[in-house]
Design an enzyme around this catalytic site. Sequence first.
Site, mmCIF file in Angstrom:
data_model
loop_
_atom_site.group_PDB
_atom_site.id
_atom_site.type_symbol
_atom_site.label_atom_id
_atom_site.label_comp_id
_atom_site.label_asym_id
_atom_site.label_seq_id
_atom_site.Cartn_x
_atom_site.Cartn_y
_atom_site.Cartn_z
ATOM 1 N N ARG A 233 -2.676 -2.012 -3.404
ATOM 2 C CA ARG A 233 -3.874 -1.208 -3.252
ATOM 3 C C ARG A 233 -3.768 -0.048 -4.254
ATOM 4 N NH1 ARG A 233 -5.499 1.882 2.276
ATOM 5 N NH2 ARG A 233 -7.542 2.601 1.624
ATOM 6 N N GLU B 231 -7.191 -4.912 5.254
ATOM 7 C CA GLU B 231 -7.135 -4.645 3.810
ATOM 8 C C GLU B 231 -5.991 -5.422 3.158
ATOM 9 O OE1 GLU B 231 -7.174 -0.729 5.423
ATOM 10 O OE2 GLU B 231 -8.285 0.027 3.707
ATOM 11 N N HIS C 128 -12.375 3.045 0.409
ATOM 12 C CA HIS C 128 -12.267 2.057 1.502
ATOM 13 C C HIS C 128 -12.891 0.712 1.103
ATOM 14 C CE1 HIS C 128 -11.838 5.464 4.678
ATOM 15 N NE2 HIS C 128 -10.661 4.944 4.415
ATOM 16 N N LEU D 80 -13.699 3.830 10.639
ATOM 17 C CA LEU D 80 -13.309 5.077 11.308
ATOM 18 C C LEU D 80 -11.820 5.014 11.639
ATOM 19 C CD1 LEU D 80 -16.363 5.409 13.789
ATOM 20 C CD2 LEU D 80 -16.165 6.225 11.428
ATOM 21 N N GLU E 71 -12.304 0.224 15.977
ATOM 22 C CA GLU E 71 -11.945 -1.013 16.665
ATOM 23 C C GLU E 71 -11.539 -0.806 18.116
ATOM 24 O OE1 GLU E 71 -8.854 -2.885 14.325
ATOM 25 O OE2 GLU E 71 -10.032 -2.557 12.501
ATOM 26 N N ASN F 27 0.862 -1.180 0.000
ATOM 27 C CA ASN F 27 0.000 0.000 0.000
ATOM 28 C C ASN F 27 0.904 1.237 0.000
ATOM 29 O OD1 ASN F 27 -1.860 1.991 0.453
ATOM 30 N ND2 ASN F 27 -2.638 1.155 2.390
ATOM 31 N N ARG G 104 -9.162 15.779 7.262
ATOM 32 C CA ARG G 104 -10.011 16.141 6.115
ATOM 33 C C ARG G 104 -11.375 16.599 6.610
ATOM 34 N NH1 ARG G 104 -9.358 10.573 2.934
ATOM 35 N NH2 ARG G 104 -7.607 10.100 4.278
HETATM 36 P P1 ADP Z 1 -5.276 4.995 8.888
HETATM 37 O O1 ADP Z 1 -6.431 5.596 8.148
HETATM 38 O O2 ADP Z 1 -4.056 5.852 8.896
HETATM 39 O O3 ADP Z 1 -5.006 3.538 8.538
HETATM 40 P P2 ADP Z 1 -6.069 3.950 11.480
HETATM 41 O O4 ADP Z 1 -7.134 2.999 11.047
HETATM 42 O O5 ADP Z 1 -4.788 3.381 11.984
HETATM 43 O O6 ADP Z 1 -5.771 5.047 10.378
HETATM 44 O O7 ADP Z 1 -6.709 4.893 12.631
HETATM 45 C C1 ADP Z 1 -6.005 5.907 13.215
HETATM 46 C C2 ADP Z 1 -6.885 6.551 14.274
HETATM 47 O O8 ADP Z 1 -7.270 5.556 15.229
HETATM 48 C C3 ADP Z 1 -6.199 7.663 15.059
HETATM 49 O O9 ADP Z 1 -7.083 8.752 15.232
HETATM 50 C C4 ADP Z 1 -5.908 6.994 16.391
HETATM 51 O O10 ADP Z 1 -5.900 7.920 17.461
HETATM 52 C C5 ADP Z 1 -7.089 6.076 16.522
HETATM 53 N N1 ADP Z 1 -6.788 5.000 17.470
HETATM 54 C C6 ADP Z 1 -5.937 3.983 17.317
HETATM 55 N N2 ADP Z 1 -5.882 3.227 18.459
HETATM 56 C C7 ADP Z 1 -6.744 3.807 19.329
HETATM 57 C C8 ADP Z 1 -7.142 3.525 20.667
HETATM 58 N N3 ADP Z 1 -6.637 2.482 21.330
HETATM 59 N N4 ADP Z 1 -8.058 4.333 21.232
HETATM 60 C C9 ADP Z 1 -8.546 5.377 20.572
HETATM 61 N N5 ADP Z 1 -8.225 5.706 19.318
HETATM 62 C C10 ADP Z 1 -7.326 4.938 18.703
#
Ligand code: ADP
Length: 396
Positions: free
Chosen positions: A94, A380, A182, A210, A332, A8, A242
């Site tokens: 991707r 993914e 996505h 999210l 998650e 990716n 964004r």
């Molecule tokens: P990307 O789109 O870069 O792949 P991710 O799916 O890794 O993003 O999500 C990143 C977001 O998830 C960030 O805002 C991060 O703060 C949040 N996040 C990751 N772990 C946790 C957690 N344990 N509690 C709260 N938010 C989290």
Amino acid sequence: MTSIVSLNAGSSSIKFSLFALDGSEPLQLLAGGKIEKIGIAPSLRVHTADGATSMERDWPDGASLSHADLLADLFAWAAEHPLEGREVAAIGHRVVHGGVEFSNPRLVDDDLLVRLEALCSLAPLHQPHNLAAIRAIAALRPDLPQVACFDTAFHHDKPEVASRLAIPRALHDQGIRRYGFHGLSYEYIARRLDEVDPALAGGRVIAAHLGNGASLCAMLGGESVDTTMGFTALDGLMMGSRCGSIDPGVVLHLQDEMGMSRVEVTDLLYNKSGLLGVSGISSDMRTLAESEAREAEEALDLFAWRAAREMGALVSSLGGLDGLVFTAGIGENDAAMRKRICDRLGWLGVMLDEGENQANALRIGSPDSPVAVLVIPTNEERMIALHTLTILKGLQ
Ligand code: ADP
């Protein structure tokens, strides 16, 4: 022994995963890694499936190194240190945009690259990097099959009404329409849901991806019928940096009345808005959740309000709601944000089990909630590897 790599390539990072083709379980994860901070001071981290770091490398003076330079370095290193002793049989990528034409993964050839190049103007921040990685690998290893997996593909067959913008039809015919993104994440979620709850998978489900990027997908019987991202990955939900859906009049005002250039507006909407813009503190959900600042609270509240509001819209597209699935970094892990969103959906019959929600359990809805609520980790990379394996089998 052979493996499949899923890759990716983004603007400032290249993420990859290595899956075994001959393991005891199908496509067992062997290793993963990431080259970060491309253009500044790139670094490479490779970890084994259990999370232990197996390799680290930094390029402190590597600001001028391109994606292609870094991939060449990675290949040279991999030739000397075959990851887990395995030859790479194919690489799956991707690719953010498959346009109107591509609804399925494709084996890469010169003709495909030309067609995908033509779509760069529809996704200028992502598509050129995706294609640069494919070209760089083709130059290094012309013999290696490469597969393009499109983030738009899962939404390709959604109803016409969910694809059209209310603009002159000639523009729609030129490709200015709602695509949705996505898709690899949603395709994985649809498959997993079918494994863990086939009855629900056959029903009306909203999947909420999210993460830093965020979107929703309305799935009917496991297929996309609507989604919040549209022509670009800027549309829909509020995201890390964004803005999501915005009155287009704001964009005109910024340019015409405030004298902002196209480049400045692009930077504002993609990089300086969302959680970062509203809080003035951070684009990262965890940082905001820990902050005492009123602005952080306002950003969290707006994020939840926007998510619940868009979910209401997708319920209309689905004609009701049987289940809600949370996924990606926030979906998650962030029980408090899930609660904020679900509290706004009580009118729909969405009820959480506090304990299960806190535990990030698979089923977090209360037993008497008419709407099932689940947390399903997305993957993914595995979806890309599955598609790549299917194409590889077709070549044999
Ligand atoms: P990307 O789109 O870069 O792949 P991710 O799916 O890794 O993003 O999500 C990143 C977001 O998830 C960030 O805002 C991060 O703060 C949040 N996040 C990751 N772990 C946790 C957690 N344990 N509690 C709260 N938010 C989290």
